[in-house]
Design a protein around this motif. Structure first.
Motif, PDB file in Angstrom:
ATOM      1  N   LYS A   1       0.800  -1.393   0.054  1.00 54.44           N
ATOM      2  CA  LYS A   1       0.064   0.171   0.168  1.00 54.44           C
ATOM      3  C   LYS A   1       0.834   1.107  -0.119  1.00 54.44           C
ATOM      4  N   ARG A   2       2.024   1.223   0.549  1.00 55.61           N
ATOM      5  CA  ARG A   2       2.616   2.580   0.794  1.00 55.61           C
ATOM      6  C   ARG A   2       3.507   2.661  -0.571  1.00 55.61           C
ATOM      7  N   VAL A   3       3.754   1.532  -1.388  1.00 56.52           N
ATOM      8  CA  VAL A   3       4.650   1.732  -2.611  1.00 56.52           C
ATOM      9  C   VAL A   3       3.896   2.217  -3.725  1.00 56.52           C
ATOM     10  N   THR A   4       3.917   3.639  -3.438  1.00 52.11           N
ATOM     11  CA  THR A   4       3.314   4.261  -4.749  1.00 52.11           C
ATOM     12  C   THR A   4       4.107   5.471  -5.276  1.00 52.11           C
ATOM     13  N   ASN A   5       3.723   5.945  -6.360  1.00 59.95           N
ATOM     14  CA  ASN A   5       4.263   6.998  -6.997  1.00 59.95           C
ATOM     15  C   ASN A   5       4.526   8.359  -6.114  1.00 59.95           C
ATOM     16  N   SER A   6       3.450   8.730  -5.536  1.00 56.21           N
ATOM     17  CA  SER A   6       3.586   9.871  -4.912  1.00 56.21           C
ATOM     18  C   SER A   6       4.421   9.786  -3.615  1.00 56.21           C
ATOM     19  N   ASN A   7       4.558   8.616  -2.964  1.00 55.18           N
ATOM     20  CA  ASN A   7       5.497   8.336  -1.958  1.00 55.18           C
ATOM     21  C   ASN A   7       7.088   8.438  -2.378  1.00 55.18           C
ATOM     22  N   ALA A   8       6.965   7.793  -3.622  1.00 60.12           N
ATOM     23  CA  ALA A   8       8.454   7.669  -4.083  1.00 60.12           C
ATOM     24  C   ALA A   8       8.817   9.321  -4.428  1.00 60.12           C
ATOM     25  N   ARG A   9       7.996  10.131  -4.967  1.00 57.24           N
ATOM     26  CA  ARG A   9       8.397  11.478  -5.111  1.00 57.24           C
ATOM     27  C   ARG A   9       8.765  12.132  -3.826  1.00 57.24           C
ATOM     28  N   GLU A  10       8.350  11.826  -2.779  1.00 65.50           N
ATOM     29  CA  GLU A  10       8.623  12.431  -1.532  1.00 65.50           C
ATOM     30  C   GLU A  10      10.271  12.107  -0.943  1.00 65.50           C
ATOM     31  N   GLU A  11      10.773  10.868  -1.667  1.00 63.23           N
ATOM     32  CA  GLU A  11      12.103  10.583  -1.259  1.00 63.23           C
ATOM     33  C   GLU A  11      13.132  11.230  -2.091  1.00 63.23           C
ATOM     34  N   LEU A  12      12.677  12.070  -2.856  1.00 64.20           N
ATOM     35  CA  LEU A  12      13.848  12.957  -3.687  1.00 64.20           C
ATOM     36  C   LEU A  12      14.098  13.992  -2.890  1.00 64.20           C
ATOM     37  N   ASN A  13      15.205  14.393  -2.027  1.00 66.52           N
ATOM     38  CA  ASN A  13      15.228  15.571  -1.208  1.00 66.52           C
ATOM     39  C   ASN A  13      16.945  15.822  -1.018  1.00 66.52           C
ATOM     40  N   ASP A  14      17.197  16.929  -0.321  1.00 67.51           N
ATOM     41  CA  ASP A  14      18.638  17.091  -0.281  1.00 67.51           C
ATOM     42  C   ASP A  14      19.300  16.039   0.634  1.00 67.51           C
ATOM     43  N   HIS A  15      18.644  15.494   1.509  1.00 68.40           N
ATOM     44  CA  HIS A  15      19.306  14.391   2.324  1.00 68.40           C
ATOM     45  C   HIS A  15      19.673  12.981   1.278  1.00 68.40           C
ATOM     46  N   THR A  16      18.638  12.509   0.857  1.00 64.24           N
ATOM     47  CA  THR A  16      18.837  11.349  -0.078  1.00 64.24           C
ATOM     48  C   THR A  16      19.850  11.498  -1.296  1.00 64.24           C
TER      49      THR A  16
ATOM     50  N   GLN B   1      10.437  19.088  -8.321  1.00 65.69           N
ATOM     51  CA  GLN B   1       9.865  20.399  -8.654  1.00 65.69           C
ATOM     52  C   GLN B   1       8.929  20.720  -7.640  1.00 65.69           C
ATOM     53  N   THR B   2       8.761  22.307  -7.337  1.00 64.04           N
ATOM     54  CA  THR B   2       7.813  22.581  -6.387  1.00 64.04           C
ATOM     55  C   THR B   2       6.397  22.268  -6.447  1.00 64.04           C
ATOM     56  N   LYS B   3       5.864  21.832  -5.268  1.00 67.77           N
ATOM     57  CA  LYS B   3       4.318  21.238  -5.282  1.00 67.77           C
ATOM     58  C   LYS B   3       3.577  22.327  -5.088  1.00 67.77           C
ATOM     59  N   GLU B   4       3.755  23.663  -5.174  1.00 67.68           N
ATOM     60  CA  GLU B   4       3.051  24.807  -4.737  1.00 67.68           C
ATOM     61  C   GLU B   4       2.908  25.661  -5.819  1.00 67.68           C
ATOM     62  N   PRO B   5       1.654  25.708  -6.318  1.00 67.66           N
ATOM     63  CA  PRO B   5       1.305  26.378  -7.536  1.00 67.66           C
ATOM     64  C   PRO B   5       1.794  27.697  -7.616  1.00 67.66           C
ATOM     65  N   SER B   6       1.605  28.508  -6.510  1.00 67.70           N
ATOM     66  CA  SER B   6       1.984  29.755  -6.551  1.00 67.70           C
ATOM     67  C   SER B   6       3.443  30.208  -6.577  1.00 67.70           C
TER      68      SER B   6
ATOM     69  N   PRO C   1      11.844  24.302  -2.648  1.00 67.92           N
ATOM     70  CA  PRO C   1      12.430  24.722  -1.477  1.00 67.92           C
ATOM     71  C   PRO C   1      12.427  23.881  -0.094  1.00 67.92           C
ATOM     72  N   ARG C   2      11.221  23.355  -0.130  1.00 67.20           N
ATOM     73  CA  ARG C   2      11.047  22.608   1.196  1.00 67.20           C
ATOM     74  C   ARG C   2      12.021  21.153   0.996  1.00 67.20           C
ATOM     75  N   ASP C   3      12.082  20.581  -0.130  1.00 69.85           N
ATOM     76  CA  ASP C   3      13.019  19.396  -0.469  1.00 69.85           C
ATOM     77  C   ASP C   3      14.364  19.637  -0.550  1.00 69.85           C
ATOM     78  N   PHE C   4      14.691  20.744  -0.993  1.00 67.02           N
ATOM     79  CA  PHE C   4      16.020  21.333  -1.044  1.00 67.02           C
ATOM     80  C   PHE C   4      16.142  22.872  -0.469  1.00 67.02           C
ATOM     81  N   PRO C   5      16.269  22.777   0.733  1.00 63.40           N
ATOM     82  CA  PRO C   5      16.334  24.193   1.383  1.00 63.40           C
ATOM     83  C   PRO C   5      17.418  24.741   1.081  1.00 63.40           C
TER      84      PRO C   5
END
Length: 720
Positions: A62-77, A106-111, A127-131
């Protein structure tokens, strides 16, 4: 438990090199320095997926989804010093590969999308994933990101995008990219109607490499569950992506043959490559260079690019106690074959990949069929679980040269060979898959004709014997220099090979020894080596070396049925629209191609339906499919009799989440599909429900109706 980095040279390799140092003459380094510009890349997507639940044992998917995979791309990883992807992977020599950040950067915030663009095509680093880049203007974020990736030894930073952009947006994004020194965009769906990005880069930054795709109808080629003698891809003549593929190849720098299931990765990809090359050869308008993802050995033999996603992590995320990696599963142990990627990167310095339309292509009439049963550990495509999956490809493939000859008793390997436009010859064999053995590599006697004896020869894979046949005598040569593609010096193997007038015979065990001598301890990669002859007046074949081949160019239209539909259900026109009937418990479907395929963004489908009789079983569904047989499809509709609506990904057995809804009389239905978010929202008579689907549904190319043991009336679906 996280495995430690492997040591750089095997003990066997050390002993071998010590022995050869005293018995064989030392020669030059046959591998040149890395070029200034490369088009091969390593991509974060498989690592992103593997990091979901890393360090835990999952009990379901159930947790192995595309949306969760997107969240694993960040500054730390990406950047952490302990196990960051950019900091610790491929530390032998990263300069041969672009480091490409995939879905989720890429940003998830439309504004925050300063220049506009869709959710996944706005080129704003989140900026939240790559501060570390927060506060910088968009092009400056990219410039600094690229600088930091290059400082770690990679060629450069590559960007993933998906969606359609306007001409103005495309120009802005290309300008940002040029300022930042970005060399590669992976456009994973979209922008293939107007090619606005391609037009902008041709005008503003011709050095930028753009990759376009059409999708491949799923991770396996169609009709995989049928007993056939051949399993063509969607790119085959008459296939649902044939015309799109031919069109895209005229407006792209690279064309990725798309994802393939790891258990049958090579055969699936070889077939797609074959279906493309036989149609595009000798036609320069097909300018795109094929990218075969992670088939590094066959890429040497076919003159194509690689988009590697493999990484060394294993047993760090499990499902019910067993390593779970849907992209790198199976006996082949791709996690332990990192050297194959590194060897290919060094080969590409000598022999750059070339366009699909350049040169001639040949293939054997004989096709090999690979088969195995899939499980939930092998793929997210649940419709294959517990089923025998079959794929096929030509046994022998060649570009710009005669077909190799293969002699063997029993199962043969796949064999590929290419005479590259700049001179070198690449030769490769690849392994096989059978139900009783999910990875084995037959050894055959392979004979290959070499056009120019003065040029380097690349050899990948396992052999019984490799016979190189030249255009004239080579008995007077002084040296046969050979080296592991990973090594920095060659040795003379002249005394270890057999020279017979115009032929050189190399024993397979010698290829094994030399081709792995500089490999890592524990790495399972197939051998990869270079040889180069040293002598005077080395023979070169005349123009008749290159075969004369006529490209396959006819466009075969699919058979048309009433209303353009085809399928397994009983189907007929009706004053209401269409009458669709199925007998028995097996779901039946009728489909037709949609006028314009949906690769990205969202679309709304509306229709009405009602039961056609008073039978006890009543149901009806709209079917949105990547392929003509609905093996990669999402289904939305209702179980009328049970007063339930439902939507699900087709896995053979139609059984998905349900929601109560009064389903008497006529049902007014709307389905909204979002290819970027991988979601489907269904509304029936005002009742809503939503669900996600997997990457198996790569695009929507077909629409139709489905029923199960029922007779149902449907109106013509309207797509907006």
């Amino acid at each position: 438990m996280i495995e430690k980095q492997t040591t750089r040279v095997t003990m066997i390799g050390i002993v071998y090199l010590l022995l050869t140092a005293s018995t064989w003459a030392q020669g030059p380094n046959l591998v040149p320095p890395a070029p200034d510009r490369v088009a091969n890349y390593w991509c974060t997507w498989y690592a992103q997926n593997y990091w979901i639940g890393r360090g835990t044992d999952l009990q379901d998917l159930k947790r192995v989804t595309n949306s969760n995979a997107r969240e694993e791309l960040n500054d730390h990883t990406v950047f952490n010093e302990k196990d960051g992807w950019a900091t610790t992977y491929f530390d032998r020599d990263r300069s041969d590969f672009i480091f490409l950040i995939d879905h989720g950067w890429q940003t998830k915030e439309p504004s925050e999308r300063i220049a506009g663009g869709p959710a996944f095509f706005n080129l704003i680093a989140d900026p939240r994933d790559f501060p570390r880049y927060a506060g910088l203007e968009p092009k400056e974020r990219l410039r600094v990101f690229n600088r930091e990736i290059k400082a770690l030894g990679w060629d450069s930073l590559g960007l993933w995008t998906r969606g359609d952009v306007t001409p103005e947006q495309a120009r802005t994004f290309v300008e940002w990219s040029k300022y930042a020194g970005i060399r590669y965009w992976k456009i994973d769906g979209g922008d293939v109607h107007e090619f606005n990005s391609f037009k902008a880069k041709e005008e503003l930054d011709p050095e930028l490499i753009l990759e376009y795709v059409t999708g491949a109808g799923g991770n396996i080629n169609p009709k995989w569950d049928q007993d056939l003698t051949s399993y063509p891809s969607v790119y085959e003549v008459g296939g649902n992506q044939q015309q799109n593929m031919l069109r895209v190849l005229q407006h792209t720098d690279t064309f990725r043959t798309y994802d393939s299931s790891p258990l049958l990765m090579s055969v699936t990809t070889l077939r797609r490559t074959h279906d493309i090359l036989k149609q595009t050869q000798q036609q320069p308008k097909y300018r795109g260079i094929l990218n075969v993802q992670d088939d590094c050995n066959t890429a040497i033999g076919l003159g194509v690019l690689v988009a590697s996603k493999r990484h060394p992590n294993w047993n760090e995320r499990t499902l019910k106690g067993r390593d779970l990696h849907h992209q790198l599963s199976g006996k082949r142990h791709m996690q332990k074959r990192i050297n194959e990627v590194e060897r290919f990167g060094r080969w590409a310095r000598l022999a750059p990949a070339f366009p699909a339309g350049q040169g001639v292509y040949l293939s054997s009439e004989n096709e090999l069929i690979d088969r195995c049963e899939f499980t939930e550990w092998d793929t997210w495509a649940a419709n294959t679980y517990g089923k025998l999956v079959s794929q096929s490809a030509p046994a022998i493939m060649a570009r710009n040269m005669p077909l190799p000859e293969v002699e063997i008793e029993g199962e043969p390997p796949y064999v590929c060979a290419t005479s590259y436009p700049n001179g070198p010859t690449g030769i490769a064999t690849e392994g096989r898959v059978k139900p009783e053995n999910h990875w084995f590599h037959p050894r055959a006697k392979v004979t290959v004709k070499i056009k120019n004896a003065a040029q380097p020869i690349g050899i990948a894979g396992h052999y019984d014997e490799l016979v190189l046949e030249f255009a004239g005598s080579i008995e007077g040569i002084r040296h046969v220099w050979a080296q592991d593609l990973l090594a920095d010096q060659s040795v003379d193997i002249k005394d270890q090979v057999t020279l017979l007038s115009t032929k050189m015979i190399i024993d397979g065990e010698l290829i094994d020894r030399v081709g792995t001598s500089a490999g890592d301890d524990g790495d399972l990669s197939a051998p990869g080596m270079l040889i180069k002859l040293d002598g005077d007046s080395l023979p070169e074949a005349s123009d008749d070396f290159t075969p004369h081949v006529k490209p396959v160019s006819s466009l075969v239209e699919p058979t048309h049925y009433e209303g353009g539909y085809r399928g397994t259900a009983t189907f007929a026109r009706d004053p209401y629209g269409y009458r669709v009937k199925s007998s028995g418990t097996v779901p039946s479907v009728v489909l037709k191609p949609i006028p314009r395929s949906i690769h990205s963004g969202s679309a709304t489908i509306s229709w009405k339906m009602k039961a056609a009789n008073n039978a006890s079983t009543k149901n009806g569904f709209i079917v949105l499919s990547s392929d003509e047989d609905a093996t990669a499809a999402v289904v939305a509709g209702a179980w009328f009799g049970a007063n339930q609506i439902t939507l699900f990904e087709n896995v053979g057995k139609w059984d998905g989440p349900e929601k109560a809804c009064k389903c008497e009389g006529e049902l007014d239905c709307t389905a909204v599909i979002d290819l970027d978010a991988r979601s489907l929202k269904l509304t029936v008579n005002g009742v809503e429900m939503e669900s996600n689907f997997s990457e198996s549904v790569t695009s929507i190319n077909y629409i139709g109706f489905g029923v199960q043991n029922a007779e149902t009336l449907f109106t013509e679906p309207v797509i907006k």
